[in-house]
Design an enzyme around this catalytic site. Structure first.
Site, mmCIF file in Angstrom:
data_model
loop_
_atom_site.group_PDB
_atom_site.id
_atom_site.type_symbol
_atom_site.label_atom_id
_atom_site.label_comp_id
_atom_site.label_asym_id
_atom_site.label_seq_id
_atom_site.Cartn_x
_atom_site.Cartn_y
_atom_site.Cartn_z
ATOM 1 C CG ASP A 190 -51.545 -30.634 -11.858
ATOM 2 O OD1 ASP A 190 -52.460 -31.473 -11.871
ATOM 3 O OD2 ASP A 190 -51.406 -29.793 -10.952
ATOM 4 C CD GLU B 119 -58.463 -36.096 -6.646
ATOM 5 O OE1 GLU B 119 -58.573 -35.540 -5.542
ATOM 6 O OE2 GLU B 119 -57.783 -35.625 -7.571
ATOM 7 C CE LYS C 76 -54.453 -36.418 -7.776
ATOM 8 N NZ LYS C 76 -54.498 -35.174 -8.587
ATOM 9 C CB THR D 254 -53.902 -35.841 -3.895
ATOM 10 O OG1 THR D 254 -53.800 -34.515 -4.408
ATOM 11 C CG2 THR D 254 -55.351 -36.166 -3.587
ATOM 12 C CG PHE E 238 -51.450 -29.759 -3.012
ATOM 13 C CD1 PHE E 238 -51.067 -30.986 -3.501
ATOM 14 C CD2 PHE E 238 -52.721 -29.306 -3.315
ATOM 15 C CE1 PHE E 238 -51.911 -31.760 -4.279
ATOM 16 C CE2 PHE E 238 -53.586 -30.063 -4.098
ATOM 17 C CZ PHE E 238 -53.180 -31.293 -4.584
#
Length: 317
Positions: free
Chosen positions: A17, A95, A131, A155, A177
């Site tokens: 990440d 993303e 994403k 996400t 998350f």
């Protein structure tokens, strides 16, 4: 005995990440994922000045104004992603701009443009995940993109209704998350929590059980970890995306790491849900944590995106 990181790799695909190219090279994950926050940090790092300079030089030829700034930001994201794709054997997540989170049409167009930009660099769509924030609009955009063969990573996912809608969209992967769920509950006065009672861990385990029980192929990738205890409690999850600091902790740790999640014995699954837009929005409204953390997450990514755009605008000038 093998380190806990090595043991984890035997049962879970480990994803880095980070947008830090050198960290990815050192830690050797299968996949890697970035977001506006990580990209902004990377752009400010002297080691990547050559990527920034190339994008700025290209941008100056595109004319001025907001369009040039946006084009340079997009180019930077693909430039970093291309470098990462040279290192990892698997996928790189890139993303869509967070300020498009409630614009399905624009999300689709941006995703197509990202895939086209990677293709120009010689990186095929099979190496990329787009994403997208797990809003209703984002989930419906993912459904269209998946139908076109563009794999998506949903996400900012905090609750089962988002996971169910992602499965309905046939999303390739979701990123629940973990740490941010814990943060909300701690702030609300909950706890103290152990790794087993951590609300983020409990949430991901429920989603995992739901997917495996009902034969859903979408990959579950736990994200946003606060400590190694959360990671160890999800050992065996399809994938886990972990920051460099926690990866280093796991690499330095010894001792047995038991498998917690198994597809053949996923545990008690939540009841199956059928969600249209109204049901989805109502379910999210009923979940204060998911509603607040989704909104907060989008705001945070937009803030860093604006900071990146400001930095680019200054360099272009």
């Amino acid at each position: 005995m093998a380190s806990k990181l090595d043991q984890l790799r035997e049962m879970t695909t480990v994803v880095a990440d980070t947008g830090d190219i050198e960290a990815v090279r050192r830690l050797k994950p299968v996949d890697c994922t970035t977001n506006p926050t990580l990209l902004f940090k990377a752009v400010e790092t002297p080691a990547y000045a050559h990527l920034v300079e190339e994008a700025i030089g290209w941008g100056r030829k595109q004319g001025g104004g907001d369009k040039a700034v946006q084009a340079v930001c997009d180019r930077l994201a693909v430039s970093f992603g291309t470098e990462l794709a040279k290192i990892v054997p698997g996928r790189v997540s890139t993303e869509v701009d967070a300020d498009l989170s409630f614009d399905g049409k624009a999300t689709i167009e941006k995703a197509r443009a990202i895939i086209a930009a990677y293709k120009e660099r010689g990186v095929g769509r099979e190496r990329i995940l787009i994403k997208i924030a797990s809003t209703w609009e984002g989930l419906q955009a993912a459904k269209v993109l998946q139908g076109e063969g563009i794999d998506c990573n949903l996400t900012l996912l905090f609750a089962l209704p988002q996971a169910v809608a992602a499965a309905d969209a046939r999303a390739f992967l979701i990123s629940p998350f973990v740490g941010r769920i814990l943060d909300w509950h701690v702030k609300a006065g909950g706890g103290p929590y152990t790794a087993e009672t951590d609300p983020g861990v409990v949430s991901v385990r429920g989603i995992y059980a739901y997917y495996k029980t009902y034969g859903i192929d979408t990959v579950v990738m736990g994200a946003s970890f606060r400590n190694t205890g959360e990671i160890e409690a999800l050992a065996g999850c399809d994938r886990l995306t972990i920051g460099p600091g926690l990866l280093d902790e796991l690499a330095a740790a010894s001792g047995d790491l038991p498998r917690k999640l198994k597809p053949e014995a996923p545990g008690q699954a939540p009841a199956k849900l059928a969600l249209d837009e109204k049901a989805f929005r109502f379910a999210m409204n009923e979940d204060a944590m998911a509603t607040e953390k989704l909104a907060e997450g989008i705001r945070g990514f937009v803030k860093d995106l604006r900071s990146l755009r400001k930095l680019v605008a200054e360099k272009l000038a």
